[in-house]
Design an enzyme around this catalytic site. Structure first.
Site, PDB file in Angstrom:
ATOM      1  N   HIS A   1      23.550   2.918  -6.936  1.00 23.73           N
ATOM      2  CA  HIS A   1      23.351   3.274  -8.346  1.00 23.73           C
ATOM      3  C   HIS A   1      24.658   3.637  -9.040  1.00 23.73           C
ATOM      4  O   HIS A   1      24.982   3.125 -10.117  1.00 23.73           O
ATOM      5  CB  HIS A   1      22.382   4.449  -8.477  1.00 23.73           C
ATOM      6  CG  HIS A   1      21.064   4.225  -7.812  1.00 23.73           C
ATOM      7  ND1 HIS A   1      20.462   2.993  -7.744  1.00 23.73           N
ATOM      8  CD2 HIS A   1      20.225   5.088  -7.183  1.00 23.73           C
ATOM      9  CE1 HIS A   1      19.310   3.099  -7.101  1.00 23.73           C
ATOM     10  NE2 HIS A   1      19.155   4.353  -6.748  1.00 23.73           N
TER      11      HIS A   1
ATOM     12  N   THR B   1       0.823  -1.211   0.000  1.00 21.53           N
ATOM     13  CA  THR B   1       0.000   0.000   0.000  1.00 21.53           C
ATOM     14  C   THR B   1       0.859   1.263   0.000  1.00 21.53           C
ATOM     15  O   THR B   1       0.332   2.374   0.062  1.00 21.53           O
ATOM     16  CB  THR B   1      -0.915   0.033   1.238  1.00 21.53           C
ATOM     17  OG1 THR B   1      -0.104   0.035   2.424  1.00 21.53           O
ATOM     18  CG2 THR B   1      -1.846  -1.167   1.260  1.00 21.53           C
TER      19      THR B   1
ATOM     20  N   ARG C   1       2.378   2.021  -5.261  1.00 26.27           N
ATOM     21  CA  ARG C   1       1.381   2.793  -6.004  1.00 26.27           C
ATOM     22  C   ARG C   1       1.988   3.435  -7.250  1.00 26.27           C
ATOM     23  O   ARG C   1       1.373   3.421  -8.319  1.00 26.27           O
ATOM     24  CB  ARG C   1       0.762   3.857  -5.100  1.00 26.27           C
ATOM     25  CG  ARG C   1      -0.057   3.274  -3.944  1.00 26.27           C
ATOM     26  CD  ARG C   1      -0.573   4.340  -2.996  1.00 26.27           C
ATOM     27  NE  ARG C   1      -1.483   5.262  -3.683  1.00 26.27           N
ATOM     28  CZ  ARG C   1      -1.171   6.506  -4.024  1.00 26.27           C
ATOM     29  NH1 ARG C   1       0.022   6.999  -3.742  1.00 26.27           N
ATOM     30  NH2 ARG C   1      -2.053   7.263  -4.641  1.00 26.27           N
TER      31      ARG C   1
END
Length: 483
Positions: A238, A16, A21
């Site tokens: 990264h 959630t 999302r």
């Protein structure tokens, strides 16, 4: 060793949250719409929030409506996708709810993929809960979203907890940069084109720059970012992965073991950084896009010595790269949003045009990852003209816009590739434990030097390219950042 085959169920922790999302649900929908995941795949979400299947599907529908591009909002496809979704509330800090979660998942004999995105302190109880409920067998693989610790010791503790019930072949450590098409194209550029690989070494390359810059500030991540800082948030994962892909030797094959073996060799060859070879900064007030923004301290609500900018001059001590500096730069509230790798070649050994006034610039290869995606090679060309006494040379770009070259191909976000590979069991674009630990050793040494020096981050104005010391880091070598 786990058999690489598609799973019949996918379990999403943090189902959630913002990541789910914004990225995970839209990515899974795209895979569903394009028929890339099998029709029988069930997607079970879990989080603390109390809701049933219907409420979760309503939340997912709202997320898709908000974050899907308009051209992908196919009502029938969305309805079909939502029918795959189920939900089971769970407090991962206690073992009590995991049996109910296993019941919700049902039969997992055909394979289960787990996407685990959680706070570091919940990793160990979550793993214990999965084991207690029988959700850790050979048919299970687990994807681990960062942060995986905040130093080598805490990272090792998390990895030990996961390794206590999963073999390394079952563990998929996620770095979403590795899912970007342009990052994957870096290997194609190097190893599928004869013109580049013979020049890809210290004999022909002067230096390499890697920039990951952001214009945003904290964006609601106040607590996490202040505890983490730019070095651990961006460089440790990264940027070091981009460096490894740029610098690695050609792998024997494109299989996971070959690629990851070559990356870890690079990471283990990183020379410890001297204090004079790094700059840390923190943004002050300024302007971004013509709008005034506050300082980091104002955004945070308190004074802090957390760095929001890092520049490092790194060296790789091996035969291919001896003497070639790798300049790394990342920061928040910088002049523009940009992720790129710049390969600066050396000048030609002799300028035959000098007597006629022709001036040469060394070739430069720019691999832009975002916001645009392109590969640009700066080459020298003669400016048209009839002057017999002079030759005017100009630098012109040879551009490959990946957006235009593959205009008919659907552009995908990184999590689409990574989720599909997790479901299908392909670990090539995921990070192995020895890579993570090599990265942390290098980062921990930098942080130890910072702690010993006690020097505060250097201030820079929002909307700039960082503190002046970051510019001086390259300028004293006769190098300018690509801006």
């Amino acid at each position: 060793m786990i058999e690489a085959k598609s799973c019949s169920a996918l379990l999403l922790f943090g189902a959630t949250g913002d990541l789910a999302r914004r990225k995970l649900l839209p990515s899974l929908f795209a895979l569903h719409e394009d028929g890339l995941i099998n029709q029988g795949l069930r997607i079970v979400g879990t989080a603390r929030s109390e809701m049933d299947d219907a409420a979760y599907r309503d939340m997912a529908r709202a997320a898709l409506d908000e974050f899907l591009p308009d051209d992908r909002k196919n009502a029938d496809a969305i309805t079909g996708f939502l029918e795959r979704l189920y939900y089971q509330p769970l407090d991962a800090s206690t073992i009590k709810g995991f049996d109910a979660l296993a019941q919700k998942l049902g039969d997992i004999s055909d394979g289960l993929a787990i996407f685990l995105s959680t706070a570091p302190f919940l990793f160990e109880p979550t793993i214990k809960g999965l084991a207690s409920a029988g959700l850790t067998g050979e048919q299970v693989r687990i994807g681990l979203e960062k942060p995986l610790g905040n130093d080598l010791e805490s990272s090792a503790a998390i990895n030990d907890a996961v390794a206590s019930v999963f073999s390394e072949d079952q563990i998929f450590r996620i770095d979403h940069y590795l899912g970007k098409e342009t990052v994957q194209n870096l290997m194609a550029l190097r190893f599928a084109n004869m013109m580049f690989e013979p020049l890809w070494d210290a004999g022909e390359i002067d230096h390499v720059q890697i920039t990951v810059s952001e214009t945003v500030g904290l964006e609601g991540r106040h607590g996490f970012y202040n505890d983490t800082g730019a070095l651990r948030d961006m460089v440790q994962n990264h940027m070091l992965q981009l460096l490894a892909l740029t610098a690695m030797e050609p792998p024997a094959d494109l299989d996971a073991a070959s690629v990851r073996d070559e990356k870890v060799k690079v990471l283990r060859s990183l020379r410890p950084v001297r204090n004079s070879e790094m700059v840390r900064g923190q943004y002050g007030s300024g302007a971004i896009g013509g709008e005034s923004v506050e300082s980091y301290a104002d955004d945070l609500g308190e004074v802090s010595d957390t760095e929001t900018f890092v520049a490092i001059k790194a060296h790789i001590d091996n035969w291919r790269w001896q003497g070639v500096p790798f300049y790394l730069r990342t920061g928040k509230r910088l002049a523009e949003r940009r992720s790129e790798i710049v390969i600066q070649f050396k000048c030609v050994p002799h300028n035959i045009f000098a007597a006629r006034g022709g001036k040469l610039n060394a070739n430069r290869l720019v691999i832009r990852l975002q916001p645009e995606e392109y590969v640009r090679l700066q080459v020298m060309a003669k400016q048209p003209g009839m002057d017999r006494e002079a030759v005017v040379l100009r630098e012109v770009p040879l551009d490959l816009s990946l957006t235009q070259a593959f205009a008919k191909a659907r552009r995908r976000i990184a999590y689409e590739r990574l989720l599909l590979d997790l479901i299908d069991g392909d670990p090539t674009l995921f990070v192995r434990r020895d890579e993570v630990e090599a990265q942390w050793r290098w980062i921990d040494d930098i942080r130890a030097q910072w702690a010993q020096s006690g020097e505060a981050p250097k201030a820079y104005g929002s909307g700039s390219w960082g503190p002046s010391a970051g510019i001086a880091l390259t300028e004293r070598d006769g190098v300018s950042w690509n801006e």
